[in-house]
Design a protein around this motif. Structure first.
Motif, PDB file in Angstrom:
ATOM      1  N   THR A   1       0.851  -1.187   0.000  1.00 22.56           N
ATOM      2  CA  THR A   1       0.000   0.000   0.000  1.00 22.56           C
ATOM      3  C   THR A   1       0.886   1.236   0.000  1.00 22.56           C
ATOM      4  N   ALA A   2       0.282   2.320  -0.428  1.00 17.27           N
ATOM      5  CA  ALA A   2       1.063   3.538  -0.632  1.00 17.27           C
ATOM      6  C   ALA A   2       1.383   4.249   0.677  1.00 17.27           C
ATOM      7  N   CYS A   3       0.542   4.069   1.699  1.00 16.03           N
ATOM      8  CA  CYS A   3       0.671   4.895   2.889  1.00 16.03           C
ATOM      9  C   CYS A   3       1.110   4.096   4.109  1.00 16.03           C
ATOM     10  N   SER A   4       1.967   4.683   4.891  1.00 13.87           N
ATOM     11  CA  SER A   4       2.370   4.104   6.163  1.00 13.87           C
ATOM     12  C   SER A   4       2.822   5.243   7.064  1.00 13.87           C
ATOM     13  N   PRO A   5       2.251   5.460   8.214  1.00  9.89           N
ATOM     14  CA  PRO A   5       1.155   4.680   8.779  1.00  9.89           C
ATOM     15  C   PRO A   5      -0.196   5.043   8.171  1.00  9.89           C
ATOM     16  N   GLN A   6      -1.125   4.105   8.299  1.00 10.27           N
ATOM     17  CA  GLN A   6      -2.505   4.302   7.855  1.00 10.27           C
ATOM     18  C   GLN A   6      -3.340   4.489   9.126  1.00 10.27           C
ATOM     19  N   ALA A   7      -4.214   5.482   9.114  1.00  9.35           N
ATOM     20  CA  ALA A   7      -4.844   5.903  10.377  1.00  9.35           C
ATOM     21  C   ALA A   7      -5.613   4.791  11.077  1.00  9.35           C
ATOM     22  N   TRP A   8      -6.517   4.113  10.376  1.00 17.90           N
ATOM     23  CA  TRP A   8      -7.343   3.160  11.122  1.00 17.90           C
ATOM     24  C   TRP A   8      -6.589   1.870  11.441  1.00 17.90           C
ATOM     25  N   ALA A   9      -5.462   1.620  10.752  1.00 18.60           N
ATOM     26  CA  ALA A   9      -4.588   0.520  11.191  1.00 18.60           C
ATOM     27  C   ALA A   9      -3.839   0.955  12.451  1.00 18.60           C
ATOM     28  N   THR A  10      -3.480   2.236  12.515  1.00 19.47           N
ATOM     29  CA  THR A  10      -2.817   2.783  13.702  1.00 19.47           C
ATOM     30  C   THR A  10      -3.741   2.730  14.918  1.00 19.47           C
ATOM     31  N   GLY A  11      -5.027   2.980  14.689  1.00 21.25           N
ATOM     32  CA  GLY A  11      -5.996   2.961  15.790  1.00 21.25           C
ATOM     33  C   GLY A  11      -6.348   1.558  16.245  1.00 21.25           C
ATOM     34  N   THR A  12      -6.020   0.553  15.439  1.00 20.17           N
ATOM     35  CA  THR A  12      -6.424  -0.828  15.743  1.00 20.17           C
ATOM     36  C   THR A  12      -5.915  -1.339  17.095  1.00 20.17           C
ATOM     37  N   PRO A  13      -4.605  -1.240  17.390  1.00 20.39           N
ATOM     38  CA  PRO A  13      -4.155  -1.751  18.703  1.00 20.39           C
ATOM     39  C   PRO A  13      -4.848  -1.043  19.871  1.00 20.39           C
ATOM     40  N   LEU A  14      -5.236   0.214  19.677  1.00 18.30           N
ATOM     41  CA  LEU A  14      -5.892   0.955  20.759  1.00 18.30           C
ATOM     42  C   LEU A  14      -7.282   0.384  21.024  1.00 18.30           C
ATOM     43  N   LEU A  15      -8.046   0.171  19.962  1.00 13.13           N
ATOM     44  CA  LEU A  15      -9.375  -0.412  20.157  1.00 13.13           C
ATOM     45  C   LEU A  15      -9.268  -1.848  20.679  1.00 13.13           C
ATOM     46  N   LEU A  16      -8.231  -2.566  20.254  1.00 16.62           N
ATOM     47  CA  LEU A  16      -8.058  -3.937  20.765  1.00 16.62           C
ATOM     48  C   LEU A  16      -7.759  -3.920  22.262  1.00 16.62           C
ATOM     49  N   LEU A  17      -6.964  -2.944  22.694  1.00 19.43           N
ATOM     50  CA  LEU A  17      -6.695  -2.826  24.141  1.00 19.43           C
ATOM     51  C   LEU A  17      -7.985  -2.532  24.893  1.00 19.43           C
ATOM     52  N   ARG A  18      -8.790  -1.637  24.343  1.00 14.52           N
ATOM     53  CA  ARG A  18     -10.085  -1.338  24.971  1.00 14.52           C
ATOM     54  C   ARG A  18     -10.924  -2.605  25.075  1.00 14.52           C
ATOM     55  N   THR A  19     -10.900  -3.380  23.989  1.00 18.28           N
ATOM     56  CA  THR A  19     -11.694  -4.610  23.942  1.00 18.28           C
ATOM     57  C   THR A  19     -11.176  -5.644  24.942  1.00 18.28           C
ATOM     58  N   LEU A  20      -9.871  -5.810  24.999  1.00 19.74           N
ATOM     59  CA  LEU A  20      -9.295  -6.802  25.919  1.00 19.74           C
ATOM     60  C   LEU A  20      -9.584  -6.446  27.374  1.00 19.74           C
ATOM     61  N   LEU A  21      -9.524  -5.151  27.666  1.00 17.35           N
ATOM     62  CA  LEU A  21      -9.783  -4.721  29.049  1.00 17.35           C
ATOM     63  C   LEU A  21     -11.272  -4.557  29.317  1.00 17.35           C
ATOM     64  N   GLY A  22     -12.081  -4.626  28.266  1.00 22.28           N
ATOM     65  CA  GLY A  22     -13.526  -4.468  28.428  1.00 22.28           C
ATOM     66  C   GLY A  22     -13.876  -3.084  28.959  1.00 22.28           C
ATOM     67  N   LEU A  23     -13.231  -2.045  28.406  1.00 23.36           N
ATOM     68  CA  LEU A  23     -13.463  -0.685  28.899  1.00 23.36           C
ATOM     69  C   LEU A  23     -14.759  -0.133  28.342  1.00 23.36           C
ATOM     70  N   ASP A  24     -15.525   0.502  29.190  1.00 19.02           N
ATOM     71  CA  ASP A  24     -16.733   1.185  28.743  1.00 19.02           C
ATOM     72  C   ASP A  24     -17.071   2.298  29.710  1.00 19.02           C
ATOM     73  N   ALA A  25     -17.848   3.250  29.216  1.00 19.52           N
ATOM     74  CA  ALA A  25     -18.284   4.353  30.079  1.00 19.52           C
ATOM     75  C   ALA A  25     -19.704   4.061  30.511  1.00 19.52           C
TER      76      ALA A  25
END
Lengths: 687, 102
Positions: free
Chosen positions: A616-640
């Motif tokens: 792919t032409a771009c690195s970093p790609q924004a929503w790939a960059t955001g992926t580990p963050l959302l996965l951390l939220r998911t693993l910890l089961g974070l919610d408001a």
């Protein structure tokens, strides 16, 4: 930011792509150059010394906006016992500043002719891979202050101003420095390449950075402040720390301050070519990063709110209330040869915008912003019911109105061949893809809450809840592929089920639109060898007519897709499955030094042993960059929940302990702790 | 032109300006200058050439083309037919008001 071929540096809306010597050898097909707001202000910038191009000894990537090239006459493959050294230091920002130093280590004096061949083609980004003759005229002027290269088409004027501190011969196509270097002596010059946009009234004759000036001055927080305000991750899993830090750093680099937009920095879609405002990409990245850097979401909501559609305009595919898809600044956009002013060809962005609006308020408690955007939200809700569902069948469907340059597919899988039947045939338009219906369901449920709690309109809340309930019933009936036990990818123009098995069913879990029993069946498919590669869920299942492990949206694995799927699995209580998807992605990230690419190949994990990158032409790609963050939220089961941060960890034992300290939200700052207690059972092998 | 400013922007409040605070001056070559003060939805329009946070300048022909829908505000801006000085972020908050509304 360097690859084996090119070196990229960037700052704000400026970026420079060069060879490994620092030269720019741009052409209609070569992407080297100095770019600003989608225009190439310098296409050629080639250094020679006494008629010879120097070779690269090493490159020092000093900062994201600066690089230093250590050069010497000769090339890497032909050894020359050179007595001359050259150091070229370049910092990007509203043009670039370049320091050139030549050193003579000989015992004899050296006569030096240093030449820089130059040109500015003022190509629009869109022209570079699709060479078209320019419609305006190029010009140049040599003035006392320096060389000016310009381009004019009617009132559209763009200029590049080149100045040097040392005496030189200025010509329209080169700079020439002649000097004598005594033994052991060195010679230096500074060169400024400044850009001027006539219409702006505030063009500077100087680039952002000057000689020796390598302290970053971003428009927003410094990188240090940015890192300090992000939650701290403490984990026994060392590579997760690297992936997390990489994501937060890359998110800082992706901050984009569009000049003609209110509200601070929003995430650009990707560097360097997608350093632009994108509806879908900016919203999803803001959602992924909300528990870490909530200011991105606030800016995204404001900027996209300002660009919201107001009129019916088929060229831009604009409609009242619709959220924009992409905004560009180059000549082709200015003269309406491309529709990105802005272009509205994203059928999911409007619902995603509403989802972000609710999630932002739930997480931050910033009611003032959500109140100020109430009229935007109401216009967006109206678009969902009116223009979004053009045939009024109760589902949102798209068919491009701009048949010259509009997108054929206006969902996240936006390549032309992505929406296919199980047998591989392309589905005829208009297409109502399943995930968009899920987003609409979620958006209505969320806006019902906002209507009740923030906008104080209980009638609207009731109406939206009733609409969402009705949509859920109809959707579970009309999209369910009974024979396969999963949801159809879409309904086509004849309202037939587009029956391919795809990753889109995972988005339906995130939205909550799937009935429990149907969700269970979808989870079985998502975790089957047909969809789950061992690293992640493929965009299209093996066995489908169009399946291709290196097909852009028909078999590759997309990290952001998987982050939303994992979030959806948690929503429906599939803790082990969510942990498995998250672990697969985080393990894949290890192979990319913590920076997940936009997509990688869908080959089975046991076949390749490592994730095969999709070019792919771009690195970093924004929503790939955001992926580990959302996965951390998911693993910890974070919610408001109300004023509290809820933590409900479901972490695989392979990851171990995870602590996220100082999670920002309406509670101020709070800590989240989790231990890896989930033992993942062995995966079923592919048949 | 005068009607446009007094009718479209001459009201005392407008929820579409709810997230904006600042002052604008609109210079229309051959027609005059108007100064708009916005405070989170509250508006105050005067015919005036007093300084403002954001200055937008057009020829009367280009603005007429934009208002009639023959030209798009943003592409006119990119082409250099609308000049924006000062706070560009504020300009982003008003560009939609120069679209032809059916």
């Amino acid at each position: 930011m360097s690859t084996s071929e090119t070196v990229s540096i960037l700052e704000g809306e400026t970026f420079v792509v060069s060879s490994r010597t620092g030269d720019l050898e741009g052409s209609p097909t070569n992407t080297h150059g100095l770019f600003h707001q989608d225009t190439r202000y310098l296409s050629r910038w080639i250094l020679t010394i006494n008629g010879t191009a120097p070779g690269t000894l090493s490159i020092d990537n000093l900062r994201y906006f600066a690089s230093r090239f250590f050069l010497a006459p000769g090339t890497a493959s032909i050894y020359v016992n050179s007595k001359l050294s050259v150091i070229r230091t370049r910092a990007a920002g509203s043009g670039f500043h370049e320091d050139l130093t030549v050193m003579n280590y000989d015992t004899e004096p050296a006569e030096i002719t240093l030449r820089i061949d130059l040109a500015a083609d003022f190509a629009d980004l869109f022209e570079i891979k699709d060479h078209q003759p320019k419609k305006g005229g190029h010009y140049h002027r040599i003035e006392k202050r320096g060389l000016i290269l310009g381009y004019r088409r009617e009132n559209f004027v763009r200029e590049t101003l080149i100045t040097a501190t040392e005496p030189c011969e200025l010509a329209p196509d080169h700079l020439l420095f002649r000097f004598r270097l005594a033994p052991g002596a060195e010679w230096s010059t500074c060169i400024d390449v400044a850009i001027a946009v006539d219409a702006w009234g505030a063009s500077s004759e100087k680039p952002k950075y000057a000689h020796g000036d390598l302290d970053a001055r971003p428009a927003g927080k410094t990188l240090k402040d940015w890192m300090q305000t992000a939650p701290a991750l403490v984990t026994s899993h060392s590579s997760l720390t690297r992936t997390y830090e990489r994501s937060i750093t890359d998110l800082a680099a992706l901050r984009f301050f569009p000049a003609f937009a209110a509200g601070g920095a929003l995430p650009a879609a990707g560097l360097p070519w997608f350093m632009a405002t994108f509806g879908r990409d900016s919203v999803i990245t803001s959602l992924q990063s909300l528990p870490f850097e909530p200011e991105l979401a606030a800016a995204t909501l404001k900027v996209l709110g300002n660009l919201q559609g107001q009129v019916v305009d088929d060229f831009r595919e604009e409609e009242p209330g619709k959220i924009a898809h992409e905004m560009r600044w180059g000549e082709l956009t200015a003269f309406e040869e491309r529709p990105q002013s802005p272009y509205f060809g994203g059928h999911d962005s409007t619902a995603l915008y509403l989802i972000l609006l609710d999630e932002y308020e739930r997480w931050t408690g910033d009611r003032a912003l959500v109140r100020s955007l109430e009229h935007r939200a109401r216009a967006a809700l109206s678009w969902l019911d009116r223009f979004g569902d053009s045939d009024q069948d109760g589902y949102l469907e798209y068919e491009r109105k701009n048949t010259q340059s509009g997108l054929e597919n206006q969902c996240w899988k936006d390549s032309w061949d992505s929406i296919v039947f199980a047998d591989g045939k392309i589905a005829p338009a208009p297409r109502a893809t399943c995930e968009i219906q899920g987003y609409v369901y979620d958006a209505k449920k969320r806006c019902a809450r906002l209507a009740r709690e923030v906008w104080y309109d209980p009638e609207l809340a009731q109406e939206l809840e009733a609409q969402a309930r009705d949509l859920k019933v109809r959707f579970n009936r009309d999209f369910w592929v009974k024979k396969g036990g999963y949801f159809a990818l879409a309904l086509d123009g004849q309202k037939r089920q587009v029956d391919a098995l795809s990753s889109n069913i995972g988005h339906l879990l995130w939205s909550g639109i799937a009935d429990e029993e149907k969700a269970r069946s979808c989870v079985r498919h998502l975790m089957s060898p047909e969809l789950f590669s061992g690293w992640g869920v493929r965009t299209l299942a093996t066995g489908m007519g169009s399946y291709n492990p290196i097909g852009y949206h028909v078999g590759t694995v997309w990290p952001h897709d998987n982050s939303l799927i994992a979030w959806g699995l948690r929503r429906y209580g599939y803790r082990e499955e969510a942990a498995r998807v998250a672990l697969g992605m985080l393990e894949a990230a290890d192979y990319f030094e913590g920076r997940l690419p936009e997509a990688f190949a869908g080959y089975p994990r046991e076949m390749t042993q490592y994730p095969v990158e999709y070019p792919t032409a771009c690195s970093p790609q924004a929503w790939a960059t955001g992926t580990p963050l959302l996965l951390l939220r998911t693993l910890l089961g974070l919610d408001a929940l109300g004023e509290h941060l809820i933590v409900d960890p479901a972490i695989p034992d392979a990851i171990g302990r995870v602590e996220l300290l100082g999670v920002p939200g309406r509670w101020g700052r709070a800590d989240a702790f989790g231990r890896g207690l989930i033992q993942l059972s062995p995966m079923k092998k592919a048949a | 032109m005068r009607e446009f400013f007094t009718e479209r922007l001459g009201r005392s409040s407008d929820p579409r300006f709810a997230s904006l605070k600042g002052t604008f001056r609109f210079d229309v070559q051959g027609a005059g200058s108007w100064r708009l003060s916005v405070d989170h939805g509250e508006l105050d329009l005067q015919e005036s050439n007093e300084p403002a946070d954001c200055l937008l300048q057009w020829s009367d022909k280009d603005l007429a083309d934009i208002l009639s829908g023959r030209r798009n505000f943003l592409t006119a801006f990119l082409q250099g037919r609308v000049r924006v000085q000062g706070d560009h972020a504020l300009a982003a908050g008003v560009h939609n008001f120069f679209k032809k509304v059916a």
